[in-house]
Design a protein around this motif. Sequence first.
Motif, PDB file in Angstrom:
ATOM      1  N   LEU A   1       0.837  -1.206   0.000  1.00 40.34           N
ATOM      2  CA  LEU A   1       0.000   0.000   0.000  1.00 40.34           C
ATOM      3  C   LEU A   1       0.869   1.252   0.000  1.00 40.34           C
ATOM      4  O   LEU A   1       0.608   2.206  -0.761  1.00 40.34           O
ATOM      5  CB  LEU A   1      -0.907  -0.014   1.228  1.00 40.34           C
ATOM      6  CG  LEU A   1      -1.808   1.205   1.423  1.00 40.34           C
ATOM      7  CD1 LEU A   1      -2.771   1.364   0.248  1.00 40.34           C
ATOM      8  CD2 LEU A   1      -2.578   1.112   2.738  1.00 40.34           C
ATOM      9  N   ALA A   2       1.902   1.263   0.817  1.00 37.63           N
ATOM     10  CA  ALA A   2       2.783   2.431   0.892  1.00 37.63           C
ATOM     11  C   ALA A   2       3.490   2.673  -0.443  1.00 37.63           C
ATOM     12  O   ALA A   2       3.634   3.825  -0.873  1.00 37.63           O
ATOM     13  CB  ALA A   2       3.818   2.225   2.003  1.00 37.63           C
ATOM     14  N   ASN A   3       3.914   1.614  -1.087  1.00 39.80           N
ATOM     15  CA  ASN A   3       4.547   1.762  -2.400  1.00 39.80           C
ATOM     16  C   ASN A   3       3.575   2.300  -3.438  1.00 39.80           C
ATOM     17  O   ASN A   3       3.968   3.022  -4.363  1.00 39.80           O
ATOM     18  CB  ASN A   3       5.109   0.418  -2.870  1.00 39.80           C
ATOM     19  CG  ASN A   3       6.468   0.116  -2.253  1.00 39.80           C
ATOM     20  OD1 ASN A   3       7.387   0.920  -2.336  1.00 39.80           O
ATOM     21  ND2 ASN A   3       6.584  -1.041  -1.632  1.00 39.80           N
ATOM     22  N   ALA A   4       2.310   1.954  -3.299  1.00 36.97           N
ATOM     23  CA  ALA A   4       1.311   2.359  -4.292  1.00 36.97           C
ATOM     24  C   ALA A   4       0.896   3.809  -4.150  1.00 36.97           C
ATOM     25  O   ALA A   4       0.607   4.479  -5.147  1.00 36.97           O
ATOM     26  CB  ALA A   4       0.081   1.452  -4.190  1.00 36.97           C
TER      27      ALA A   4
ATOM     28  N   LEU B   1       2.392  10.839   0.537  1.00 35.90           N
ATOM     29  CA  LEU B   1       1.337  10.330   1.405  1.00 35.90           C
ATOM     30  C   LEU B   1       1.907   9.419   2.490  1.00 35.90           C
ATOM     31  O   LEU B   1       1.364   9.343   3.591  1.00 35.90           O
ATOM     32  CB  LEU B   1       0.299   9.577   0.564  1.00 35.90           C
ATOM     33  CG  LEU B   1      -1.111   9.478   1.155  1.00 35.90           C
ATOM     34  CD1 LEU B   1      -1.653  10.866   1.467  1.00 35.90           C
ATOM     35  CD2 LEU B   1      -2.055   8.771   0.183  1.00 35.90           C
ATOM     36  N   VAL B   2       2.995   8.723   2.172  1.00 31.52           N
ATOM     37  CA  VAL B   2       3.666   7.911   3.193  1.00 31.52           C
ATOM     38  C   VAL B   2       4.096   8.804   4.344  1.00 31.52           C
ATOM     39  O   VAL B   2       3.852   8.509   5.524  1.00 31.52           O
ATOM     40  CB  VAL B   2       4.881   7.168   2.594  1.00 31.52           C
ATOM     41  CG1 VAL B   2       5.758   6.584   3.711  1.00 31.52           C
ATOM     42  CG2 VAL B   2       4.424   6.072   1.655  1.00 31.52           C
ATOM     43  N   LYS B   3       4.738   9.905   3.996  1.00 30.06           N
ATOM     44  CA  LYS B   3       5.240  10.814   5.023  1.00 30.06           C
ATOM     45  C   LYS B   3       4.114  11.493   5.798  1.00 30.06           C
ATOM     46  O   LYS B   3       4.180  11.633   7.027  1.00 30.06           O
ATOM     47  CB  LYS B   3       6.131  11.872   4.359  1.00 30.06           C
ATOM     48  CG  LYS B   3       6.819  12.814   5.325  1.00 30.06           C
ATOM     49  CD  LYS B   3       7.753  13.766   4.584  1.00 30.06           C
ATOM     50  CE  LYS B   3       8.466  14.703   5.550  1.00 30.06           C
ATOM     51  NZ  LYS B   3       9.384  15.636   4.845  1.00 30.06           N
TER      52      LYS B   3
ATOM     53  N   ALA C   1       6.493  -8.006  10.828  1.00 31.84           N
ATOM     54  CA  ALA C   1       7.073  -8.632   9.636  1.00 31.84           C
ATOM     55  C   ALA C   1       7.320  -7.618   8.529  1.00 31.84           C
ATOM     56  O   ALA C   1       8.141  -7.862   7.638  1.00 31.84           O
ATOM     57  CB  ALA C   1       6.153  -9.738   9.126  1.00 31.84           C
ATOM     58  N   GLY C   2       6.634  -6.485   8.560  1.00 35.37           N
ATOM     59  CA  GLY C   2       6.777  -5.485   7.503  1.00 35.37           C
ATOM     60  C   GLY C   2       7.731  -4.359   7.820  1.00 35.37           C
ATOM     61  O   GLY C   2       7.877  -3.432   7.024  1.00 35.37           O
ATOM     62  N   ILE C   3       8.410  -4.436   8.961  1.00 40.55           N
ATOM     63  CA  ILE C   3       9.304  -3.333   9.345  1.00 40.55           C
ATOM     64  C   ILE C   3      10.528  -3.253   8.437  1.00 40.55           C
ATOM     65  O   ILE C   3      10.780  -2.240   7.797  1.00 40.55           O
ATOM     66  CB  ILE C   3       9.722  -3.465  10.826  1.00 40.55           C
ATOM     67  CG1 ILE C   3       8.511  -3.261  11.735  1.00 40.55           C
ATOM     68  CG2 ILE C   3      10.810  -2.447  11.171  1.00 40.55           C
ATOM     69  CD1 ILE C   3       8.788  -3.517  13.199  1.00 40.55           C
TER      70      ILE C   3
ATOM     71  N   LEU D   1      11.189   2.866   3.096  1.00 40.12           N
ATOM     72  CA  LEU D   1      10.466   3.946   2.433  1.00 40.12           C
ATOM     73  C   LEU D   1      10.530   5.264   3.207  1.00 40.12           C
ATOM     74  O   LEU D   1      10.014   6.277   2.740  1.00 40.12           O
ATOM     75  CB  LEU D   1       9.003   3.550   2.241  1.00 40.12           C
ATOM     76  CG  LEU D   1       8.749   2.247   1.460  1.00 40.12           C
ATOM     77  CD1 LEU D   1       7.265   1.943   1.417  1.00 40.12           C
ATOM     78  CD2 LEU D   1       9.319   2.337   0.057  1.00 40.12           C
ATOM     79  N   VAL D   2      11.141   5.235   4.391  1.00 39.59           N
ATOM     80  CA  VAL D   2      11.211   6.450   5.203  1.00 39.59           C
ATOM     81  C   VAL D   2      12.678   6.766   5.509  1.00 39.59           C
ATOM     82  O   VAL D   2      13.564   5.943   5.305  1.00 39.59           O
ATOM     83  CB  VAL D   2      10.411   6.288   6.518  1.00 39.59           C
ATOM     84  CG1 VAL D   2       8.935   6.075   6.210  1.00 39.59           C
ATOM     85  CG2 VAL D   2      10.949   5.108   7.340  1.00 39.59           C
ATOM     86  N   ASP D   3      12.930   7.967   6.024  1.00 36.03           N
ATOM     87  CA  ASP D   3      14.311   8.365   6.296  1.00 36.03           C
ATOM     88  C   ASP D   3      14.783   7.799   7.634  1.00 36.03           C
ATOM     89  O   ASP D   3      14.003   7.275   8.434  1.00 36.03           O
ATOM     90  CB  ASP D   3      14.455   9.886   6.266  1.00 36.03           C
ATOM     91  CG  ASP D   3      13.522  10.601   7.231  1.00 36.03           C
ATOM     92  OD1 ASP D   3      13.437  10.190   8.403  1.00 36.03           O
ATOM     93  OD2 ASP D   3      12.841  11.568   6.807  1.00 36.03           O
TER      94      ASP D   3
END
Length: 610
Positions: free
Chosen positions: A270-273, A278-280, A304-306, A318-320
């Motif tokens: 979802l974050a990639n899409a 919007l992620v930020k 599991a998604g970290i 996906l984040v800094d």
Amino acid sequence: MDPTPAEELYPIAILMDELKSDDTQLRLNAIHRLSTIALALGPVRAREDLIPFLQDNLDDEDEVLLALAEELGKGFDEYIGGPEHAHLLLAPLASLAEVEETLVRDKAAESITTICGILSASQIEQHYIPLVFRLCHGDWFTSRTSSAALFSPVYPKATAATQEDLRKSFAKLGSDDTPMVRRAAAKWLGPLVKTMKKEHVITEALPIYRRLAMDDQDSVRLLTIQDLIAIAQQLTPAEVKDHLLTQIRQSLTDKSWRVRYMVSNNFVDLANAVGPDLVKEELVTAFVSLLKDNEAEVRTAGAAGIPETDNQPGFSKLVDRDTILNQILPCVRDLSTDASQHVRAALGTHISGLAPLLGKEATIEHLLPLFLHLLKDEFPDVRLNIISKLEQVNNGKCEIAQFGKSLTDFIGIELLSQSLLPAIVELASDKQWRVRQAIIEYIPLLAQQLGMAFFDEQLSNLCMSWLGDIVFSIREAATVNLKKLIDVFGVEWARQAIVPRVVAMATHPNYLYRMTTIFAISAISPSLNVQVLRDDVLDTVIRLAADPIPNIRFNVAKTLDVITTVMVASPEGQEVTKTTILPTLQQLHADNDADVRYFSSKAMEKCVSA
């Protein structure tokens, strides 16, 4: 006319009788041989007789119908004359798509979509699309449920006018009175969206999705998470923000934990899409809330998604770095002491993937304490997952290796010996044998990092102690471990550090130790050379050939077989084979035990041929 080979093997009359039999197993066997029947009948009779026969005899056990649905979708068109006649298979499959048993319907729908891939444009217009509409508008919910899977394969092949009809028909499935039909629509909306033009996604697919996402059944809503991702992938980040932000927020805070679990399980996709902005703005806070969710299943999926796992980007990618340190790492600390052992186990599997994103100093400061804490967890699966990830790190299966880093690159050899090594030594005697086995499998990889001197001082005794473990699987893993260590440090090291200690066990009064000696010699022999085998190993094996335990004697024969393989590669070794190994095998060949005689005879064949 002479019978065909197929008729000789399976007479047609017998097989047709089996299809009509009262015995379910006979009918099932006949269905599995359906291609043989069709081959014997030939394409014409298969079309004119077999297919109508199957169509008329669909009132059967679910197991038989399931087998039939599978057989008709496995290239059965070649038995009825090729793709130009493949549409004839749609009729029996359509009937199977209307039965009550879900497994049969799903398999029938799968076979129909497979056949769609080989149909011509005219066959699709004349046969496939009318079938879709008939099932979609059927009176019984089973046909409408099955029809949902049939839209996406045919949509790109249909004309513009037909595509419009398909979209309208699918929209009716999305508002059907029956929850099972709406579930099917939610499941198959995503694949259909991927085949649509963007304008139709916005004007027609979005309303269907929104309706399903607000469904009163959580079993419907949870299936819309994949639809949300599929739609977001078709839109620009700005369009996602305009059209989907409300639905994203609703899904993240859904009252049903099963919906939140699906969001958590698919959060990275979802974050990639949705795009980085919007992620930020939205998803970092949302991800933190999922990691703190009151349901353990949601937290487990979030853990599991970290980081990155199995080459699938984690959310942290996906984040800094500051976001990881300030917002995600506090959640990781909480998860490491979570009340649910399954949450801790999931974290143990994935926590190492954060190291390359944090760098050396932050890894030492933040991750290493958590790492050591999880290695001491009371739940064995947590410890096991941590250890298995150590192996993956060094095998290059995770982010660390991709960054060209090893564990010592991150925390240093001194800190490794001070912190991680005591934990490994403690786990080496863990009461759970699977944990001990996982540690054994990691040792050769750790040895590469530590070096020979450090290994001899810190871990050599530990490796030898496993040869006396009470669990056979541990003793077996320990022998394989020795071979891997020889491959790391070389034959001369083995001659000094390993071989003397292995052969010393051959005089132990407990036969299990003597048996382990033979197993260890058999395991390490391929990694040794002729000189070491001749001077340091062979005498011990020859002495054990006279052991009173038959199991040891026949394993001696098997070990001599392995040693012979190494020996015959050189003239010197061939001489040893003839003067030392062969006489011993001849002695064993006269043994009273049948197994000893059998394995010695096999080894003698290799000696003689050399």
